[in-house]
Design an enzyme around this catalytic site. Structure first.
Site, PDB file in Angstrom:
ATOM      1  CG  ASP A 123      54.077  47.800  12.451  1.00  8.67           C
ATOM      2  OD1 ASP A 123      54.521  46.752  12.956  1.00  8.67           O
ATOM      3  OD2 ASP A 123      54.659  48.405  11.535  1.00  8.67           O
ATOM      4  CE  LYS A 135      56.668  45.812  11.039  1.00  6.87           C
ATOM      5  NZ  LYS A 135      56.824  47.130  10.442  1.00  6.87           N
ATOM      6  CB  CYS A 151      53.980  48.281   7.999  1.00  6.50           C
ATOM      7  SG  CYS A 151      55.213  49.537   8.416  1.00  6.50           S
TER       8      CYS A 151
HETATM    9  N1  TIU Z   1      53.447  50.453  10.226  1.00  2.25           N
HETATM   10  C1  TIU Z   1      53.550  51.303   9.204  1.00  2.25           C
HETATM   11  O1  TIU Z   1      52.820  51.239   8.243  1.00  2.25           O
HETATM   12  N2  TIU Z   1      54.495  52.306   9.319  1.00  2.25           N
HETATM   13  C2  TIU Z   1      54.386  53.536   8.774  1.00  2.25           C
HETATM   14  O2  TIU Z   1      55.285  54.335   8.862  1.00  2.25           O
HETATM   15  N3  TIU Z   1      53.214  53.820   8.172  1.00  2.25           N
HETATM   16  C3  TIU Z   1      52.801  55.034   7.703  1.00  2.25           C
HETATM   17  O3  TIU Z   1      51.790  55.091   7.023  1.00  2.25           O
HETATM   18  N4  TIU Z   1      53.491  56.134   8.006  1.00  2.25           N
END
Ligand code: TIU
Length: 226
Positions: free
Chosen positions: A25, A130, A163
């Site tokens: 991400d 995802k 994530c």
């Molecule tokens: N990629 C991921 O960690 N998504 C989130 O929403 N992370 C946050 O810390 N908000």
């Protein structure tokens, strides 16, 4: 054989032909102003420390033909894969699917959903879209890994306790050996970052190993030279 990597809680024996570098991400929506991270009230600057270690790891993987996989968190434009619970959570003015300066927040096809240009995927590197926090949930990641004979994952990306950790736990239960990059991950909350890394390798490696990107890169380089 295998390459020994200095790691917590003890050295990690890496087999590059069975290892994938999984980058979680690293999207504009988390790392740039006007995206999902900012909409949640976070200081996006906290995450940018992970960019350079990931870039150096990508260079090393590409130079040694180690598999690279990228993930992106996001949803279909009609939001049919967005649960009501995820959509409703938080009391923020801007939510998933709403318009933002980089297009609709966390929606596939929007500019903010793209991986930051510094770390863009190269041809041949799978990009997993995802809908959840974990990269295994509702994706074909496991099928891709099994198909390529992958048994070990080097995990990087954001955010460490969300994530990255969800994916680490999913991978651990599926029998993958996991090493988390301590400098190739980051959180909006430095104390959560530190705790998440400690949790990953507590109890003599309850979920796996933790090491700096430089340790993995040095082992890869030695492995190809010898
Ligand atoms: N990629 C991921 O960690 N998504 C989130 O929403 N992370 C946050 O810390 N908000």
């Amino acid at each position: 054989m295998g390459l020994s990597i200095g790691a917590r809680p003890y050295p990690f024996l890496m087999h590059p032909s069975r290892t994938a570098f999984l980058v979680i991400d690293m999207q504009r929506d988390f790392l740039e102003p006007g995206g999902f991270g900012a909409a949640l009230g976070n200081d996006i600057g906290q995450l940018r420390t992970a960019i350079m270690p990931i870039k150096l790891m990508l260079d090393a993987c590409r130079a040694t033909n180690m598999m690279v996989i990228h993930t992106r968190e996001g949803h279909r434009p009609d939001l049919s894969d967005l649960s009501a619970a995820k959509h409703a959570r938080g009391r923020f003015a801007t939510r998933i699917g709403d318009a933002g300066p980089m297009g609709r927040i966390l929606v596939r096809g929007a500019a903010g959903h793209e991986i930051i240009p510094e770390l863009a995927a190269q041809p041949g590197e799978p990009v997993i879209d995802k809908p959840g926090k974990g990269a295994f949930y509702a994706t074909d990641l496991e099928a891709i890994l099994r198909g390529r004979g992958i048994t070990q994952l080097i995990i990087a990306g954001v955010t460490t306790e969300v994530c990255v950790h969800t994916t680490l736990r999913e991978a651990n239960d599926r029998g993958f050996e996991c090493l988390v990059l301590e400098d190739g991950t980051a959180s909006y909350f430095p104390e959560f970052h530190r705790a998440a890394l400690d949790m990953a390798c507590a109890q003599d490696g309850i979920f796996g190993w933790v090491a700096p990107a430089s340790a993995v890169i040095a082992a890869l380089r030695e492995g190809t030279e010898s």
